[in-house]
Design a protein around this motif. Structure first.
Motif, PDB file in Angstrom:
ATOM      1  N   ALA A  67      14.795  -6.461  11.994  1.00 19.88           N
ATOM      2  CA  ALA A  67      16.163  -5.962  11.866  1.00 19.88           C
ATOM      3  C   ALA A  67      16.613  -5.954  10.419  1.00 19.88           C
ATOM      4  O   ALA A  67      17.226  -5.002   9.942  1.00 19.88           O
ATOM      5  CB  ALA A  67      17.108  -6.828  12.710  1.00 19.88           C
ATOM      6  N   SER A  68      16.290  -7.000   9.676  1.00 21.17           N
ATOM      7  CA  SER A  68      16.660  -7.040   8.264  1.00 21.17           C
ATOM      8  C   SER A  68      15.975  -5.934   7.482  1.00 21.17           C
ATOM      9  O   SER A  68      16.567  -5.305   6.614  1.00 21.17           O
ATOM     10  CB  SER A  68      16.282  -8.409   7.670  1.00 21.17           C
ATOM     11  N   ALA A  69      14.706  -5.689   7.798  1.00 17.04           N
ATOM     12  CA  ALA A  69      13.967  -4.614   7.112  1.00 17.04           C
ATOM     13  C   ALA A  69      14.585  -3.264   7.429  1.00 17.04           C
ATOM     14  O   ALA A  69      14.650  -2.377   6.573  1.00 17.04           O
ATOM     15  CB  ALA A  69      12.510  -4.641   7.538  1.00 17.04           C
ATOM     16  N   THR A  70      15.052  -3.103   8.662  1.00 13.56           N
ATOM     17  CA  THR A  70      15.676  -1.842   9.040  1.00 13.56           C
ATOM     18  C   THR A  70      16.935  -1.591   8.229  1.00 13.56           C
ATOM     19  O   THR A  70      17.177  -0.494   7.731  1.00 13.56           O
ATOM     20  CB  THR A  70      16.015  -1.849  10.536  1.00 13.56           C
ATOM     21  N   VAL A  71      17.763  -2.640   8.058  1.00  9.68           N
ATOM     22  CA  VAL A  71      18.989  -2.488   7.283  1.00  9.68           C
ATOM     23  C   VAL A  71      18.669  -2.168   5.829  1.00  9.68           C
ATOM     24  O   VAL A  71      19.297  -1.321   5.198  1.00  9.68           O
ATOM     25  CB  VAL A  71      19.847  -3.775   7.385  1.00  9.68           C
ATOM     26  N   THR A  72      17.643  -2.855   5.280  1.00 12.19           N
ATOM     27  CA  THR A  72      17.263  -2.594   3.890  1.00 12.19           C
ATOM     28  C   THR A  72      16.856  -1.139   3.696  1.00 12.19           C
ATOM     29  O   THR A  72      17.218  -0.497   2.718  1.00 12.19           O
ATOM     30  CB  THR A  72      16.105  -3.513   3.482  1.00 12.19           C
ATOM     31  N   SER A  73      16.091  -0.606   4.661  1.00  7.51           N
ATOM     32  CA  SER A  73      15.676   0.787   4.560  1.00  7.51           C
ATOM     33  C   SER A  73      16.837   1.726   4.795  1.00  7.51           C
ATOM     34  O   SER A  73      16.897   2.800   4.219  1.00  7.51           O
ATOM     35  CB  SER A  73      14.563   1.079   5.574  1.00  7.51           C
ATOM     36  N   LEU A  74      17.783   1.294   5.634  1.00  9.05           N
ATOM     37  CA  LEU A  74      18.853   2.185   6.060  1.00  9.05           C
ATOM     38  C   LEU A  74      19.762   2.586   4.924  1.00  9.05           C
ATOM     39  O   LEU A  74      20.157   3.728   4.796  1.00  9.05           O
ATOM     40  CB  LEU A  74      19.669   1.495   7.167  1.00  9.05           C
ATOM     41  N   HIS A  75      20.098   1.636   4.038  1.00  6.39           N
ATOM     42  CA  HIS A  75      21.073   1.967   3.008  1.00  6.39           C
ATOM     43  C   HIS A  75      20.416   2.522   1.747  1.00  6.39           C
ATOM     44  O   HIS A  75      21.072   2.707   0.737  1.00  6.39           O
ATOM     45  CB  HIS A  75      21.956   0.753   2.685  1.00  6.39           C
ATOM     46  N   SER A  76      19.128   2.756   1.762  1.00  6.45           N
ATOM     47  CA  SER A  76      18.439   3.377   0.650  1.00  6.45           C
ATOM     48  C   SER A  76      17.971   4.762   1.071  1.00  6.45           C
ATOM     49  O   SER A  76      17.770   5.024   2.248  1.00  6.45           O
ATOM     50  CB  SER A  76      17.240   2.525   0.234  1.00  6.45           C
ATOM     51  N   TYR A  77      17.825   5.666   0.078  1.00  5.05           N
ATOM     52  CA  TYR A  77      17.311   6.996   0.384  1.00  5.05           C
ATOM     53  C   TYR A  77      15.800   6.929   0.594  1.00  5.05           C
ATOM     54  O   TYR A  77      15.155   5.907   0.325  1.00  5.05           O
ATOM     55  CB  TYR A  77      17.666   7.978  -0.729  1.00  5.05           C
ATOM     56  N   ASP A  78      15.237   8.009   1.056  1.00  8.96           N
ATOM     57  CA  ASP A  78      13.797   8.072   1.325  1.00  8.96           C
ATOM     58  C   ASP A  78      13.049   8.308   0.014  1.00  8.96           C
ATOM     59  O   ASP A  78      12.990   9.427  -0.496  1.00  8.96           O
ATOM     60  CB  ASP A  78      13.510   9.202   2.324  1.00  8.96           C
ATOM     61  N   HIS A  79      12.483   7.242  -0.534  1.00  7.88           N
ATOM     62  CA  HIS A  79      11.812   7.348  -1.826  1.00  7.88           C
ATOM     63  C   HIS A  79      10.590   8.257  -1.763  1.00  7.88           C
ATOM     64  O   HIS A  79      10.275   8.967  -2.724  1.00  7.88           O
ATOM     65  CB  HIS A  79      11.395   5.957  -2.317  1.00  7.88           C
ATOM     66  N   THR A  80       9.892   8.235  -0.631  1.00  4.09           N
ATOM     67  CA  THR A  80       8.714   9.095  -0.491  1.00  4.09           C
ATOM     68  C   THR A  80       9.099  10.559  -0.588  1.00  4.09           C
ATOM     69  O   THR A  80       8.455  11.354  -1.296  1.00  4.09           O
ATOM     70  CB  THR A  80       8.011   8.823   0.852  1.00  4.09           C
ATOM     71  N   ALA A  81      10.162  10.952   0.109  1.00  4.07           N
ATOM     72  CA  ALA A  81      10.631  12.341   0.062  1.00  4.07           C
ATOM     73  C   ALA A  81      11.097  12.713  -1.341  1.00  4.07           C
ATOM     74  O   ALA A  81      10.836  13.829  -1.823  1.00  4.07           O
ATOM     75  CB  ALA A  81      11.759  12.544   1.062  1.00  4.07           C
ATOM     76  N   ALA A  82      11.785  11.777  -2.011  1.00  5.23           N
ATOM     77  CA  ALA A  82      12.288  12.058  -3.356  1.00  5.23           C
ATOM     78  C   ALA A  82      11.137  12.314  -4.326  1.00  5.23           C
ATOM     79  O   ALA A  82      11.151  13.289  -5.093  1.00  5.23           O
ATOM     80  CB  ALA A  82      13.153  10.896  -3.839  1.00  5.23           C
ATOM     81  N   PHE A  83      10.129  11.460  -4.293  1.00  4.75           N
ATOM     82  CA  PHE A  83       9.026  11.620  -5.248  1.00  4.75           C
ATOM     83  C   PHE A  83       8.104  12.780  -4.869  1.00  4.75           C
ATOM     84  O   PHE A  83       7.478  13.381  -5.742  1.00  4.75           O
ATOM     85  CB  PHE A  83       8.257  10.309  -5.377  1.00  4.75           C
ATOM     86  N   ALA A  84       8.039  13.125  -3.582  1.00  2.00           N
ATOM     87  CA  ALA A  84       7.312  14.335  -3.197  1.00  2.00           C
ATOM     88  C   ALA A  84       8.006  15.568  -3.777  1.00  2.00           C
ATOM     89  O   ALA A  84       7.345  16.496  -4.269  1.00  2.00           O
ATOM     90  CB  ALA A  84       7.222  14.439  -1.679  1.00  2.00           C
TER      91      ALA A  84
END
Length: 529
Positions: A257-274
């Protein structure tokens, strides 16, 4: 958000000034395309196309070095500071470029240094992208980023067209003996670029006021999370869940659950760098227009430097009209066709343009002896010290590879341009949407740096390949590069989506996670009972 009419007008004025800055930077980069090769030949009688690649690439290398730092600077200081300083640097670079011929044979090094200095100042492109993201409402973001991308692409194409203004001056122009310089066909673009930058500084000092509509720099973590939920369409459903997760203790066993929240409030870094990688590849191929249009015209059709400059600038003027139509057409297509499909279509158009440029005919490039009236396209010429056209002494492929006919040259250019306009426009827009409400100064600096890297690698790579192996190998390589961009887009197709869509996926996961957790607790209670 309530906004008075006067405030909206001043905000729009500040956005317009940023658009002008972007246009001036793009024009400065491209205005020398048609004339830099004959200007370099005038300064150095032993000019080579390989060294030309370094002259063109120096601008982008300077921009590559400064873009991330200038973008980060704007995250912490008023944007007016880096904008004015970079414009002053650009003026120095333009002035040095205009006076390069005063240094005689050392002028070729002055050309490189001047272009490098221009590039250092042109890092302010990151400022424009960052500001357009922070100074526009969510409902205005698509239009704003589209305008910014369109303005830059238009500047790249409009620059050579403006070179036509100096055509009547010729290569000698008006000389100034006191300074050992002149105002002519080749130096005029430098003086015009300096003038545009001076006007830009005046506009910034007198009329620019910074606006930050979203207050991005002061957002708290909770507001970022709630933004995800609301834009993901699950605001009321997930709000209490996210507030609950904010209070999760670091020592809890609910690591997922904590990992989900951490990912939730950040943008998708993989998509950005692609997206950054795809943009880099697009700009590598765009260097063909930057670097090779004029040398190609001289090699294929035995045109003099003045004639090649005039024709390339004229074609670029027509190309600017085509680019405007392309931007308008892209905006219309987006009403009915998803952005990513338009993105793919733009890349395919670029590939088609390169295929049309492939030399496939039976004839060879024109070789014309100065003072003679006949063209020779077969056996090597002897007893000649002055040759117009494809120089087979330095480029052995002149006698082996077919000619690129003039209709190929024109049609390929006018198909490549709409493809570039559509793909670059969608790439910028989608990148901004991927970042969402986060401060975008650094990331916009990175995508600017990737474009600069592409315009650095492109001229060096393509100019040397063209010189050594000819146009066929050069354009086959370009087809391969754009194909790689297309494959990358297809691989990350599902991830290159707006921030709200990305958040919706994670909020859905969070809801399912908590639902499963509640179900497990319920089952445990029943078991204990």
């Amino acid at each position: 958000m309530m906004e008075r009419r006067g405030e909206r007008y001043r905000r729009y004025l500040s956005i317009a000034i940023m658009l002008f800055s972007m246009l001036g930077c793009a024009i400065g980069f491209s205005i020398i395309f048609g004339s830099v090769w004959p200007y370099y030949q005038k300064i150095d009688g032993s000019a080579s196309k390989s060294f030309l690649g370094f002259i063109v690439a120096a601008f982008s290398f300077g921009q590559l070095l400064t873009s991330p730092f200038i973008g980060m600077w704007s995250n912490y200081r008023p944007i007016r500071e880096p904008l004015i300083i970079t414009l002053i640097i650009v003026i120095i670079g333009y002035s040095l470029y205009a006076y390069a011929e005063a240094f005689n044979h050392g002028g070729k090094w002055v050309l490189i240094i001047s272009r490098f200095i221009m590039g250092l100042g042109a890092g302010n492109v990151a400022l424009a992208r960052s500001y357009m993201s922070s100074a526009t409402l969510e409902t205005e973001r698509n239009t704003a980023m589209s305008l910014l991308a369109s303005t830059q692409a238009l500047g790249f194409i409009l620059g050579p067209a403006l070179g036509l203004l100096f055509q009547p001056l010729g290569k000698d122009g008006v000389r100034w003996p006191a300074t050992k310089s002149s105002f002519n066909l080749y130096t005029g673009p430098g003086f015009l670029g300096a003038l545009l930058s001076i006007i830009n500084i005046i506009m910034v000092v007198c009329f620019f006021k910074e606006y930050t509509v979203h207050g991005i720099k002061k957002r708290l973590r909770l507001r970022r999370l709630l933004y995800c939920c609301v834009n993901g369409g699950r605001g009321e459903e997930t709000k209490p869940l996210i507030e609950k997760q904010l209070n999760v203790d670091d020592d809890t066993d609910d690591v997922e659950a904590s990992a989900t929240v951490t990912s939730l409030h950040s943008y998708d870094h993989t998509a950005a760098f692609a997206s950054i990688f795809i943009f880099f590849l697009i700009l590598v191929v765009f260097a063909v227009i930057d670097t090779l249009l004029t040398p190609m015209a001289e090699d294929e059709y035995a045109w003099s430097g003045d004639k090649a400059t005039f024709v390339v600038n004229l074609l670029s003027a027509i190309n600017s009209v085509i680019s405007i139509a392309s931007f308008l057409g892209t905006r219309l297509l987006l009403k009915w066709i998803p952005e990513r499909l338009v993105f793919i279509s733009g890349l395919i158009l670029m590939i088609v343009g390169m295929i049309i440029w492939l030399p496939l005919g039976p004839d060879k490039p024109d070789i014309l002896l100065t003072g003679m009236n006949d063209n020779i396209t077969g056996e090597p010429l002897v007893n000649s010290t002055s040759i117009l056209g494809c120089d087979y002494h330095r480029q052995s492929w002149c006698l082996d590879q077919p000619k690129i006919y003039l209709f190929q040259y024109i049609i390929g250019l006018y198909i490549l341009t709409p493809g570039y306009c559509a793909s670059s426009l969608i790439c910028y827009t989608m990148f901004s949407k991927i970042l969402g409400p986060w401060p975008q100064g650094l990331m916009m600096g990175l995508i600017s740096a990737s474009g600069s890297a592409g315009r650095t690698v492109g001229p060096l790579l393509l100019a040397n390949v063209y010189y050594e192996a000819g146009p066929r190998t050069t354009f086959l390589m370009c087809i391969g590069i754009i194909s790689l961009a297309l494959v990358t887009l297809i691989i990350f197709y599902r991830r290159i989506v707006p921030y709200s869509v990305y958040c919706q996926r994670f909020t859905s996961r969070l809801v399912n996670l908590n639902a499963n957790s509640d179900l497990s607790e319920s089952n445990a209670s029943l078991t204990n009972a």
